[in-house]
Structures are given as structure tokens and as C-alpha cells.
Design a protein around this motif. Structure first.
Motif, mmCIF file in Angstrom:
data_model
loop_
_atom_site.group_PDB
_atom_site.id
_atom_site.type_symbol
_atom_site.label_atom_id
_atom_site.label_comp_id
_atom_site.label_asym_id
_atom_site.label_seq_id
_atom_site.Cartn_x
_atom_site.Cartn_y
_atom_site.Cartn_z
ATOM 1 N N THR A 7 -29.728 69.120 85.110
ATOM 2 C CA THR A 7 -30.303 68.643 83.847
ATOM 3 C C THR A 7 -31.789 68.356 84.008
ATOM 4 O O THR A 7 -32.606 68.749 83.158
ATOM 5 C CB THR A 7 -29.557 67.387 83.359
ATOM 6 O OG1 THR A 7 -28.176 67.700 83.215
ATOM 7 C CG2 THR A 7 -30.120 66.892 82.042
ATOM 8 N N LEU A 8 -32.165 67.671 85.080
ATOM 9 C CA LEU A 8 -33.583 67.376 85.324
ATOM 10 C C LEU A 8 -34.388 68.652 85.540
ATOM 11 O O LEU A 8 -35.511 68.793 85.025
ATOM 12 C CB LEU A 8 -33.730 66.441 86.520
ATOM 13 C CG LEU A 8 -33.223 65.005 86.321
ATOM 14 C CD1 LEU A 8 -33.291 64.241 87.633
ATOM 15 C CD2 LEU A 8 -34.030 64.307 85.247
ATOM 16 N N MET B 84 -33.700 71.721 84.423
ATOM 17 C CA MET B 84 -33.814 72.454 83.156
ATOM 18 C C MET B 84 -34.815 71.784 82.222
ATOM 19 O O MET B 84 -35.585 72.461 81.523
ATOM 20 C CB MET B 84 -32.440 72.571 82.478
ATOM 21 C CG MET B 84 -31.471 73.453 83.236
ATOM 22 S SD MET B 84 -32.102 75.098 83.587
ATOM 23 C CE MET B 84 -32.126 75.794 81.966
ATOM 24 N N THR B 85 -34.838 70.456 82.188
ATOM 25 C CA THR B 85 -35.805 69.729 81.368
ATOM 26 C C THR B 85 -37.220 70.024 81.847
ATOM 27 O O THR B 85 -38.122 70.294 81.031
ATOM 28 C CB THR B 85 -35.524 68.212 81.412
ATOM 29 O OG1 THR B 85 -34.176 67.993 81.001
ATOM 30 C CG2 THR B 85 -36.477 67.440 80.526
ATOM 31 N N ALA B 86 -37.444 69.986 83.134
ATOM 32 C CA ALA B 86 -38.765 70.279 83.695
ATOM 33 C C ALA B 86 -39.175 71.714 83.386
ATOM 34 O O ALA B 86 -40.337 71.988 83.048
ATOM 35 C CB ALA B 86 -38.761 70.034 85.196
ATOM 36 N N VAL C 166 -38.222 73.566 80.779
ATOM 37 C CA VAL C 166 -38.535 73.662 79.352
ATOM 38 C C VAL C 166 -39.912 73.070 79.067
ATOM 39 O O VAL C 166 -40.719 73.655 78.325
ATOM 40 C CB VAL C 166 -37.446 72.974 78.500
ATOM 41 C CG1 VAL C 166 -37.895 72.795 77.059
ATOM 42 C CG2 VAL C 166 -36.152 73.767 78.567
ATOM 43 N N VAL C 167 -40.231 71.928 79.650
ATOM 44 C CA VAL C 167 -41.541 71.301 79.450
ATOM 45 C C VAL C 167 -42.636 72.190 80.020
ATOM 46 O O VAL C 167 -43.679 72.421 79.383
ATOM 47 C CB VAL C 167 -41.577 69.884 80.084
ATOM 48 C CG1 VAL C 167 -42.991 69.334 80.114
ATOM 49 C CG2 VAL C 167 -40.645 68.955 79.337
ATOM 50 N N SER D 47 -43.104 75.195 77.750
ATOM 51 C CA SER D 47 -43.689 74.860 76.447
ATOM 52 C C SER D 47 -45.188 74.602 76.559
ATOM 53 O O SER D 47 -45.924 74.777 75.591
ATOM 54 C CB SER D 47 -42.983 73.654 75.823
ATOM 55 O OG SER D 47 -43.249 72.494 76.572
#
Length: 126
Positions: free
Chosen positions: A108-109, A111-113, A115-116, A119
């Protein structure tokens, strides 16, 4: 033919020799350990072997219907309150449970990193 002829005598023998010994050994165990396979596997193996040896000495077939009924009775008396797996229900050790908790958190961490990071890079986006 011999299996039918030794029915009542065989039933009496396994109850007097095998079940009596098994019952005494189970009473020595704390009743809360009756569902623990680690604590009862040896006793249960000895009980099974005893029924086989008595059948062998009495020239009976083994397993037979009397043995099946005998073990159903043993299970109804000693293991009626146990789970289907025969093991006490408890959490797995931390060395096994830890990766199952840590891996989804790390994914989860990550994938979040990702995506950020994606972006913030606006190259090629119209």
C-alpha cells in the motif's frame, strides 16, 4: 467367517485391554489438552495399534465394523468438543503472522508513493 465369530469377544478384549489403558492415560492428561494433537497423538496411535494387535491375535479382520464403532465411541467421549482439525484454535506464531500483516502495508505504501511520484511528473500528458 472368523471376523464374525470373534465379534463379542473382540469387542470385550479391546475395551478391557486397549480402552482401559487409553482411558487411564487420558485421565493423566489435563482435560484441556485432550484436543491438542501434539499431546494425544502418541496415545491415540497406541490405542489404534492395540486394536490391531488384538484383532491379529484373535484372527479377526482389521479394520472392521466393531473397530469403527469403538473409535466413534472414543471420539464421542474424549474428543467431542474439539475442532474438526483436532487442534486447539489459536493465533499462529508472530514469525508467520508478521509477514501477512507487513506485506499489504508495504505494498500500500509503495503504490501510494508510486502514484504521487507519477502525478508530479507531467511529461507527455496533454
Amino acid at each position: 467367517m472368523s471376523a464374525l465369530g470373534c465379534g463379542p469377544h473382540y469387542e470385550y478384549a479391546i475395551e478391557e485391554f486397549c480402552l482401559a489403558k487409553f482411558g487411564l492415560e487420558m485421565q493423566e492428561l489435563d482435560q484441556k489438552n485432550w484436543c491438542s494433537w501434539e499431546d494425544t497423538v502418541e496415545l491415540y496411535g497406541e490405542l489404534t495399534n492395540c486394536t490391531y494387535l488384538v484383532a491379529l491375535k484373535m484372527d479377526c479382520f482389521w479394520p472392521n465394523q466393531l473397530v469403527d464403532e469403538f473409535f466413534i465411541g472414543v471420539h464421542n467421549h474424549y474428543f467431542y468438543n474439539c475442532s474438526l482439525s483436532g487442534r486447539l484454535l489459536r493465533d499462529p506464531p508472530n514469525r508467520i503472522l508478521g509477514p501477512f500483516i507487513a506485506m499489504p502495508i508495504l505494498v500500500t505504501l509503495l503504490m501510494t508513493a508510486l502514484v504521487v511520484w507519477r502525478s508530479k511528473r507531467s511529461e507527455g500528458i496533454v
